[in-house]
Design an enzyme around this catalytic site. Sequence first.
Site, PDB file in Angstrom:
ATOM      1  N   GLN A 149     116.290  85.825  52.113  1.00 18.12           N
ATOM      2  CA  GLN A 149     114.860  85.794  51.803  1.00 18.12           C
ATOM      3  C   GLN A 149     114.492  84.624  50.906  1.00 18.12           C
ATOM      4  OE1 GLN A 149     115.226  89.684  49.710  1.00 18.12           O
ATOM      5  NE2 GLN A 149     113.902  88.786  48.146  1.00 18.12           N
ATOM      6  N   CYS A 197     111.663  91.068  50.522  1.00 16.85           N
ATOM      7  CA  CYS A 197     112.712  91.992  50.976  1.00 16.85           C
ATOM      8  C   CYS A 197     112.155  93.055  51.911  1.00 16.85           C
ATOM      9  CB  CYS A 197     113.399  92.640  49.782  1.00 16.85           C
ATOM     10  SG  CYS A 197     112.256  93.542  48.687  1.00 16.85           S
ATOM     11  N   HIS A 232     113.613  97.196  45.329  1.00 22.36           N
ATOM     12  CA  HIS A 232     114.211  96.325  46.347  1.00 22.36           C
ATOM     13  C   HIS A 232     114.364  97.101  47.661  1.00 22.36           C
ATOM     14  CE1 HIS A 232     116.300  92.933  47.953  1.00 22.36           C
ATOM     15  NE2 HIS A 232     117.494  93.486  47.960  1.00 22.36           N
TER      16      HIS A 232
END
Length: 486
Positions: free
Chosen positions: A291, A297, A433
């Site tokens: 990324q 993400c 995340h």
Amino acid sequence: MDAGFHHHYRTGPLIVCLAMAVVVGSVRGLGEDLDRPLVGPPGSPIRLAETDPGLKKALAFAEERYNLGSNTMHVRRVSRVISASKQLVKGIRYAITVELSNTQCKKSTVLRTCDFYPEPHQLKTEVCVFEIWDIPWQGTSTLLKQKCQPAGEPTSVKQQQPEETNSIDNLPRSTSQPLESVELLGQFKEFVAKYNKDYSSQEEVDRRLRIFHQNLKTAEKIQSLDQGSAEYGVTKFSDLTEEEFRSTYLNPLLSQRTLRRSLKPAAPARAPAPASWDWRDHGAVSSVKNQGMCGSCWAFSVTGNIEGQWFLKNGTLLSLSEQELVDCDVLDQACGGGLPSNAYASIEKLGGLETETDYSYTGHKENCGFSSGKVAAYINSSVELSQDEKEIAAWLAENGPASVALNAFAMQFYRKGVSHPLKIFCNPWMIDHAVLLVGFGERKGTPFWAIKNSWGEDYGEQGYYNLYRGNKLCGINKMASSAVIN
């Protein structure tokens, strides 16, 4: 990445050559005494003559640093070299003991020659020990240690103890282990070479070294408290503060429950989970992606899930476009973060995803360039999985990789093994995340989740993170979801 810690990339193959060159004493710039062979085994101290060119350079550097750091009126110079040696330790470490005396030059004046005072009482001679670490191939010298005391006076009296200064903040100050600082600098040099880091100024180098040193301590602390088999230490994120790491690579929107779109529940699996399962072994997982310095993400988690779903329905594994979501998903915030539930809705509205080849990743938001004529995969709806880990495992084994999110507490310094941080540090409500759950199993009796990350193949285990399974650790069970393709 913002300007405060921007890296330029360059290759570093000369480190390998350097190791060989140091041993045979033929590195250009090691003191320019290349015609004189080194004596003693590699890494052992070598006594130096006063005429050694490298020593002269080190003495000049020590004089300069001393005069910059002292508050005396007069310039002080080396009046006698008592002893000098050098040691090849990931560069050259000079250990020098000298006498420094006053010259007749004041610091406020610039003269070509600075003679010593003829009267002994005005010399005010000190005995100083300097340790200097020189990295010729980088053109840098660092003052590791400076200890000075008046010449001829005992050191046992407290007020006459030598003053010790250190040119790098936070380095261990240890006279019994003078190589401690050198070891840290060596680790930092290896880190810089391995990950092709290049900093904009010497101040930035010094700052990154201080952060690197602090992060080594943090990784040691996480290691000492981990209950699994994970190894923590130096990673490509070791020069970033926690705040820099979080703001660049993580996704704060995931923990904001009010932003989440409600999804219909997934139908439960028809059978209990097997002992282990890994979709990498069955062709449903594309290669690890990166990324970059973008909090996207969420897009990688969702495309990974859809790649698996498309493979299971159509038998073809495609690499789908995250950049399309970064540019065209108006429900999310591109590199500022997003939610998988929003991404599914956006993909439905757009009409599908293009391939990575047709809509390639840049790592920053651009104008939406989506073309409906290039849609390679579509979805019909999306579902939320159970929060029971056994049911998640059973669903995954039957239906393919799932999009999940977690608290990335232990991930910045993770290298390999099964991560099992203490629950108190990995709060399940502070999810930041999004990743892809591709499998599960056991390692030496320890149950774990196999997680595909989006930080490149040079992270963790070839781009994967393994987390302890069965304790709802780090909130891994809170946001499991999947696209549905009819």
